[in-house]
Write an enzyme that holds these catalytic residues in place. Structure first.
Site, PDB file in Angstrom:
ATOM      1  N   TYR A  48      -8.841 -43.030 -19.915  1.00 38.05           N
ATOM      2  CA  TYR A  48      -9.032 -41.653 -19.467  1.00 38.05           C
ATOM      3  C   TYR A  48      -8.115 -41.413 -18.263  1.00 38.05           C
ATOM      4  O   TYR A  48      -7.031 -41.976 -18.175  1.00 38.05           O
ATOM      5  CB  TYR A  48     -10.519 -41.419 -19.154  1.00 38.05           C
ATOM      6  CG  TYR A  48     -10.907 -39.963 -19.105  1.00 38.05           C
ATOM      7  CD1 TYR A  48     -10.586 -39.096 -20.147  1.00 38.05           C
ATOM      8  CD2 TYR A  48     -11.581 -39.453 -18.005  1.00 38.05           C
ATOM      9  CE1 TYR A  48     -10.930 -37.767 -20.100  1.00 38.05           C
ATOM     10  CE2 TYR A  48     -11.943 -38.116 -17.949  1.00 38.05           C
ATOM     11  CZ  TYR A  48     -11.602 -37.267 -18.998  1.00 38.05           C
ATOM     12  OH  TYR A  48     -11.940 -35.947 -18.946  1.00 38.05           O
ATOM     13  N   LYS A  51     -20.242 -38.064 -47.330  1.00 35.54           N
ATOM     14  CA  LYS A  51     -18.829 -38.045 -47.724  1.00 35.54           C
ATOM     15  C   LYS A  51     -17.977 -38.774 -46.690  1.00 35.54           C
ATOM     16  O   LYS A  51     -17.091 -39.562 -47.027  1.00 35.54           O
ATOM     17  CB  LYS A  51     -18.366 -36.596 -47.845  1.00 35.54           C
ATOM     18  CG  LYS A  51     -17.069 -36.416 -48.578  1.00 35.54           C
ATOM     19  CD  LYS A  51     -17.325 -36.320 -50.068  1.00 35.54           C
ATOM     20  CE  LYS A  51     -16.078 -35.948 -50.816  1.00 35.54           C
ATOM     21  NZ  LYS A  51     -16.369 -35.521 -52.190  1.00 35.54           N
ATOM     22  N   ASN A  93     -16.453 -38.699 -58.515  1.00 39.16           N
ATOM     23  CA  ASN A  93     -15.335 -38.360 -57.628  1.00 39.16           C
ATOM     24  C   ASN A  93     -15.009 -39.455 -56.622  1.00 39.16           C
ATOM     25  O   ASN A  93     -13.892 -39.501 -56.099  1.00 39.16           O
ATOM     26  CB  ASN A  93     -15.642 -37.070 -56.858  1.00 39.16           C
ATOM     27  CG  ASN A  93     -15.616 -35.852 -57.735  1.00 39.16           C
ATOM     28  OD1 ASN A  93     -15.736 -35.955 -58.955  1.00 39.16           O
ATOM     29  ND2 ASN A  93     -15.456 -34.688 -57.136  1.00 39.16           N
ATOM     30  N   GLU A 106     -15.128 -28.906 -49.247  1.00 36.64           N
ATOM     31  CA  GLU A 106     -16.258 -29.446 -50.005  1.00 36.64           C
ATOM     32  C   GLU A 106     -17.328 -28.377 -50.196  1.00 36.64           C
ATOM     33  O   GLU A 106     -17.716 -27.682 -49.248  1.00 36.64           O
ATOM     34  CB  GLU A 106     -16.861 -30.636 -49.234  1.00 36.64           C
ATOM     35  CG  GLU A 106     -17.818 -31.468 -50.033  1.00 36.64           C
ATOM     36  CD  GLU A 106     -17.105 -32.413 -50.970  1.00 36.64           C
ATOM     37  OE1 GLU A 106     -17.758 -32.883 -51.926  1.00 36.64           O
ATOM     38  OE2 GLU A 106     -15.920 -32.715 -50.748  1.00 36.64           O
ATOM     39  N   ASP A 107     -17.801 -28.254 -51.433  1.00 37.29           N
ATOM     40  CA  ASP A 107     -18.986 -27.439 -51.736  1.00 37.29           C
ATOM     41  C   ASP A 107     -18.862 -26.007 -51.226  1.00 37.29           C
ATOM     42  O   ASP A 107     -19.793 -25.461 -50.620  1.00 37.29           O
ATOM     43  CB  ASP A 107     -20.241 -28.106 -51.170  1.00 37.29           C
ATOM     44  CG  ASP A 107     -20.545 -29.421 -51.871  1.00 37.29           C
ATOM     45  OD1 ASP A 107     -19.998 -29.654 -52.948  1.00 37.29           O
ATOM     46  OD2 ASP A 107     -21.333 -30.219 -51.329  1.00 37.29           O
TER      47      ASP A 107
END
Length: 474
Positions: A114, A169, A393, A211-212
């Site tokens: 950081y 997913k 898929n 997706e969807d």
């Protein structure tokens, strides 16, 4: 079609039984007589008089799980304690997390990870935006984006309810493609807002997995984003399904001894998946495709069609057939269903050509009972895991994106999709190929690397990743 007990509806019942006698065997018998499947019996505590046991069993659905608990409760001297749904337990707190690649052990680590050290990296990227792929998580990250409008077979359930699917997913991307995927569930179903939001978050990602998202909006969302972004955009409901279907068809044709350019394919379903499948079939060399929807066979004279439906009317059904799905099916070599349950029967499949192929992919209930179809078809595939030849898929999308990221691809083309389908088909060797094995398991060691390699090469990436400097690789 009666479903078999599934781990998806697996429960663990904590109960107590007498320490002696036949209570344990009575429990397993009760579960089996009620149609369940006992998968584990674990003694968690023991005393002189009583045993505490965790009984794990699989049911057909939620109601059946309740019936199994009642069956165990009916066994004499059994005391039911806690009942746990194993699927819900797996989802408690979510299924994914962010983990740092570098430990932060001291002030030196903090100063480099950081501030102030990170500022030098920021300035380097400001001078050359392409360095973001090399110096940040971008190079291995994709966004999994939904609006919750067409989730699995559940319909329009909204962004919050879609999150478990998107988490899953993301977990699959990591497990099978070693890709860092981030679920983004958008609280809008407005096409323009979705496009604007995805464009706004795109700088942090090397790819977008849609997706969807319901049709027909999904077509415009994907097309516009492909035009306006410099990273690949992939709608899995369309192209993931198409890749696996075409791969399975390649192998099914090997089984039945037919050539892809000489078959007639009949499809049920003209939505997102159906349209993408039809386009990839044409690219693969199929010349005779007939697509049907609720209104029957789509043809050039079909009224009131626009968008992708118009495209199908203009590019399929070369003989201008009219009528119903059953009319189209007569003499066909291949049936592909991506529509709804129980549209056809065994006698309908019997009207197809000899050594026919049936892909009935509606889930959980396919367009035709697979057992009835198998009485007449030479090869049958479904979208279900409890029958051979599952069209899944997961066989495609991890490898596709792995290849795209490794090639640093800025888009995705039909040639890349076709390369993925051919690669997936090739995983099944001649020695392995048969009517019940045209698609490999998602856990097959070669599936995802084979697909990734083919996509990477089709995208113009390096032929062999071993020749790439690790510091420069995507």
């Amino acid at each position: 079609m009666t479903a078999a007990p599934s781990v998806s509806y697996s429960i663990t019942v904590r109960l107590e039984v007498p320490a002696g006698g036949r209570s344990v065997s009575a429990l397993t018998t009760a579960v089996e007589h009620a149609g369940g499947l006992v998968t584990a019996l674990d003694v968690t505590a023991s005393g002189h008089e009583r045993l505490r046991i965790d009984v794990t069993c699989a049911a057909r659905d939620t109601e059946h799980a309740d019936a199994l608990v009642e069956a165990m409760h009916a066994v004499p001297e059994v005391v039911i304690g806690k009942v746990s749904d194993r699927t819900f337990l797996m989802h408690l707190g979510g299924k994914i997390e962010m983990v740092s690649k570098h430990p932060i052990r001291n002030r030196d680590d903090l100063s480099m990870i950081y501030t102030p050290g990170v500022a030098r990296v920021c300035l380097a990227i400001a001078k050359n935006r392409e360095d973001a792929r090399r110096l940040t998580v971008k190079r291995n990250s994709i966004a999994v984006i939904t609006d919750g409008s067409a989730v699995l077979g559940l319909g329009n359930i909204g962004p919050e309810a879609a999150l478990p699917v998107m988490e899953g997913k993301a977990a699959l991307f990591k497990r099978f493609g070693d890709i860092d995927a981030w679920p983004l569930c958008l609280d809008t179903q407005d096409t323009e807002q979705i496009i604007a939001t995805v464009k706004a978050v795109a700088p942090g990602f090397a790819g977008i997995n849609l997706e969807d998202i319901s049709a027909p909006r999904c077509f415009e969302v994907e097309e516009r984003l492909r035009q306006e972004l410099d990273i690949p955009v992939f709608h899995d409901d369309q192209h993931g399904t198409a890749i696996v279907v075409v791969a399975a068809l390649y192998n099914a044709l090997r089984v039945v001894g037919k050539e892809i350019g000489q078959i007639r394919v009949v499809m049920s379903g003209a939505g997102a998946a159906g349209t993408a499948i039809a386009k990839l079939l044409l690219a693969a060399g199929v010349v005779d495709i007939v697509v049907t929807n609720r209104s029957g066979i789509i043809h050039r004279g079909t009224k009131d069609v626009a968008g992708q439906l118009l495209w199908l009317a203009e590019h399929t059904n070369r003989l201008s057939l009219t009528g119903s799905l059953r009319d189209a099916l007569v003499g066909a070599d291949v049936f592909i269903g991506v529509s709804g349950p129980n549209l056809l029967s065994g006698p309908d499949i019997a009207t197809m050509a000899d050594r026919s192929i049936v892909f009935a992919l509606s889930n959980p209930d396919p367009e035709v009972d697979p057992m009835a179809a198998a009485e007449h078809a030479a090869v049958v595939a479904t979208g279900r895991s409890d029958f051979p030849n599952q069209i899944n898929n997961v066989l495609a999308f991890p490898g596709v994106f792995r290849g795209l990221l490794d090639a640093r691809s800025r888009d995705i083309t039909q040639d890349m999709l076709l390369a993925a389908a051919k690669a997936l088909a090739s995983v099944v060797t001649e020695d392995e190929l048969n009517a019940a094995y045209i698609t490999p398991s998602v856990f097959h060691a070669d599936v995802h690397t084979t697909v990734a390699n083919a996509v990477r090469r089709a995208a113009g990436g390096p032929h062999d990743l071993r020749s790439v400097d690790p510091a420069e690789s995507p």
